[in-house]
Design a protein around this motif. Structure first.
Motif: not given
Length: 480
Positions: A223-225, A244-247, A231-233
């Protein structure tokens, strides 16, 4: 595979709230007769860089070329900060001196490094609009000299909405990645960053989501992304580790590496510093996070705010995995490798090694006996697909390389992207090339290179019936 040898010196700008961390060490042995409070008897004291200044110090420890952009007060603490920056070789041309207090955090440590009190002196008033414009103008004139920009927000007045957005717009305009260690609850301030690094409390405040379970943390990070178009959180989760979460990037969880936690002060600074150093050098994101996680694990084992040096991370990895991380050889390191081993006989062989089996083990073990150093060239994933078809490889290149590194008789592993290892052989200049029994001597790639320097080609018979293709066919047959 962790790529520490890929990290070279890049020019990184740190923009952030700087401060001094003062430590008073002493003991408490009595209660004051004036009031029911403990009496702290100071014995020694020391000062170190804190906040964004600590990020910069850790980048220096990671062998990076570091510049600092910040504001300090026209006071003794500000002058001390400038002296410390100079000692560490941190460029301060973009540091502004204003009529305000320099932030100082003084911690009182008693027996066993127990923190009993913290005294803060600070000025958190937002920077004036004219100072914001002046700093952005100066940044625009210097920005192309940096490979990477890191923002460290401690909510001490530097990062107003206009200043933060001004920096991010400049970074996008000049195609320079900007990552931010966030503190503010106003999500719109961070719109357009390349990566955001909140902790659990911060991601909850920014998104209004619970972020308790792993699934909820991932959902909040995604959601923050989207909210910030980044590109990443990277969400740091304390003792639980990081995610790590990203597009278009699968969520990557990594467990905390802190074995003995003495003090968490500065762990976040160390994390983002090593993340920036790795990202600036093109290390893939999962490995960059792993490197940052290892560095943070070392940091929490120290007392107080301090730097983590690259050699400490190398030693940590060597102890964790019996040194196998150091077996990865990268193209840019080949020249140094040749120089360091110029008096040794180098043996080279290559292959896909998609599913490591006993045939591989026996073949490579015999190859290792033909010289002093055995180097294995591993076809990249793209190379394997071109050679073997769209369903291969079964295992990714980093996994295949790691499996080979685990074999004690292999000295180095290097991944190459071409269909043949000819260019790699020209760089490595081996004394012996080894191939399997299905090759004819005249068809061995690189034979001319090795024979031109007095070397030779060795053909080693394969173990009958042992091949990756046979294994895959056998599995497919059983599944039908």
């Amino acid at each position: 595979m962790i790529q520490l040898s890929q990290i070279r010196k890049k020019s990184i700008l740190v923009i952030g709230d700087v401060m001094l961390d003062d430590y008073c060490m002493g003991d408490i042995k009595r209660i004051s007769p004036e009031a029911p409070v403990p009496v702290f008897r100071k014995k020694t004291e020391r000062s170190v860089l804190g906040g964004a200044a600590n990020v910069a110090a850790n980048l220096v420890a990671a062998n990076q070329k570091v510049s600092m952009m910040s504001i300090i007060g026209n006071d003794d603490s500000g002058r001390r900060l400038l002296e410390y920056f100079k000692e560490k070789g941190i460029n301060t041309d973009l540091v502004q001196i204003l009529d305000r207090n320099t932030t100082v955090k003084t911690r009182f440590l008693a027996s066993n490094n127990q923190q009993v009190l913290r005294l803060d002196v600070e000025d958190t008033s937002p920077i004036p609009e004219n100072i914001c414009k002046e700093m952005l103008n100066r940044l625009e004139g210097e920005i192309d000299s940096y490979h990477f920009i890191l923002l460290s927000d401690y909510l001490k007045g530097l990062f107003t909405y206009d200043f933060t957005q001004g920096i991010l717009k400049l970074c996008r305009k000049h195609n320079i990645p900007a990552i931010i260690d966030v503190k503010d609850t106003h999500v719109e301030k961070y719109y357009g960053a390349f990566l955001l690094k909140p902790n659990l409390k911060e991601i909850r405040d920014l998104t209004g989501m619970p972020a308790r379970t792993d699934e909820e943390i991932i959902e909040a990070a995604q959601t923050l992304c989207k909210q910030c178009d980044c590109k990443f959180v990277l969400c740091t989760c304390g003792a639980r580790g990081m995610v790590l979460v990203g597009e278009n990037h699968s969520p990557f969880f990594i467990a905390s590496e802190g074995k003995d936690v003495f003090d968490v002060s500065g762990a976040g600074d160390t994390t983002i510093a090593y993340l920036a150093a790795a990202m600036a050098n093109g290390v893939n994101m999962n490995d960059a996070v792993s490197i940052a996680n290892y560095a943070a694990g070392i940091q929490v084992g120290k007392v107080g705010t301090s730097s983590v040096y690259m050699q400490e991370v190398r030693d940590f990895l060597a102890n964790e995995d019996n040194g196998t991380f150091h077996k990865i050889l990268y193209p840019q390191d080949v020249e140094v490798f040749r120089h360091n081993n110029k008096n040794k006989k180098i043996v080279f062989t290559n292959g896909c090694f998609d599913i490591l089996h006993v045939g591989h083990k026996r073949y490579l073990q015999l190859a290792a006996t033909l010289g002093d150093i055995l180097v294995i060239g591993v076809n990249s994933d793209d190379s394997v697909r071109r050679l073997k078809g769209p369903d291969r490889p079964v295992n990714l290149e980093r996994d295949r390389a790691e499996m080979l590194c685990a074999l004690s008789f292999i000295d180095y592993v290097i991944v190459f992207g071409e269909d043949t290892p000819y260019e790699l052989i020209k760089k490595i200049q081996p004394d012996v090339i080894v191939k399997g029994g299905d090759y004819k001597l005249e068809n061995v790639v690189g034979r001319d290179v090795v024979e031109a320097r007095g070397g030779r080609v060795e053909i080693i018979p394969f173990v009958d019936g042992k091949s990756t293709t046979n294994i895959i066919n056998k599995i497919n047959k059983k599944l039908k």
